[in-house]
Scaffold this motif. Structure first.
Motif: not given
Length: 213
Positions: A32-49
């Motif tokens: 749950a902790i790994i999944g939640g942290t990963a989802v937060v990272s994906l939620g903040k990710k911006k295109g064009g990187g």
């Protein structure tokens, strides 16, 4: 994003090398902790990187593998020393870890020919020396907390703290600086917080049982 999963190799290393045993509840909490942290990272990710290189992926995978190996040996060291009635102190861990890191870094830097170039850069830019000293002091203070956690708790507990700090840094940026977060990001925070609260509740029950006994 990959480092959000650090708890997984730490748990595997503790199992294989440190002889640790975990309940199903703990596996679910880590997931749950790994999944939640990963989802937060994906939620903040911006295109064009920039795209990821194979060498970069190799380095991050090796970093995770060595995180697990280190945690496993730390767990085994604590177990073996406990058998003879010795408890490693935080600064024992800190000194010997940094000592061998220094030796390793010196050998690698010498092999790559970066010792002379590094010294030349420092002498050519003496103002950077004060910044290096400040960085070293901050690193030493931070490591004191890290090795205190390892010595008195567990490598997995440390990994939990270092992983979930990302969640709390996001929350601070929202409440103190007015930053926004997507619905995906909020769902990740809820998932990670659920894992954290479940772990805290389990620890609280364990302490109550020990006091009753």
């Amino acid at each position: 994003l990959a480092k959000s999963g650090k708890m997984a190799p730490v748990m595997v290393g503790s199992l294989l090398l440190g002889g640790a045993k975990y309940e199903l509840r703990e596996y679910l909490q880590v997931a749950a902790i790994i999944g939640g942290t990963a989802v937060v990272s994906l939620g903040k990710k911006k295109g064009g990187g920039a795209s990821n290189s194979m060498m970069g992926v190799f380095y991050i995978v090796m970093s995770l593998v060595l995180d697990g190996v280190t945690a496993g040996f730390q767990k085994r060291l604590k177990t073996e020393t406990a058998k003879v009635g010795v408890k490693p102190k935080p600064y024992d861990f800190m000194f010997w870890t940094n000592f061998f890191m220094l030796l390793t870094a010196t050998v690698i830097a010498g092999g790559l020919g970066e010792v002379t170039s590094g010294m030349s850069f420092m002498f050519a830019n003496p103002e950077i020396l004060s910044k290096i000293i400040k960085f070293a002091i901050c690193s030493a203070v931070g490591q004191s907390f890290i090795f205190f956690t390892i010595a008195n708790f567990d490598p997995l507990v440390l990994s939990t703290v270092t992983t979930t700090r990302k969640i709390f840094s996001v929350l601070l940026s929202i409440f103190l600086k007015g930053h926004s977060l997507s619905l995906t990001g909020w769902s990740g925070i809820a998932m990670a917080c659920g894992g954290i609260l479940s772990e805290l509740q389990a620890k609280s029950r364990g302490h109550k049982k020990s006091h009753k006994n």
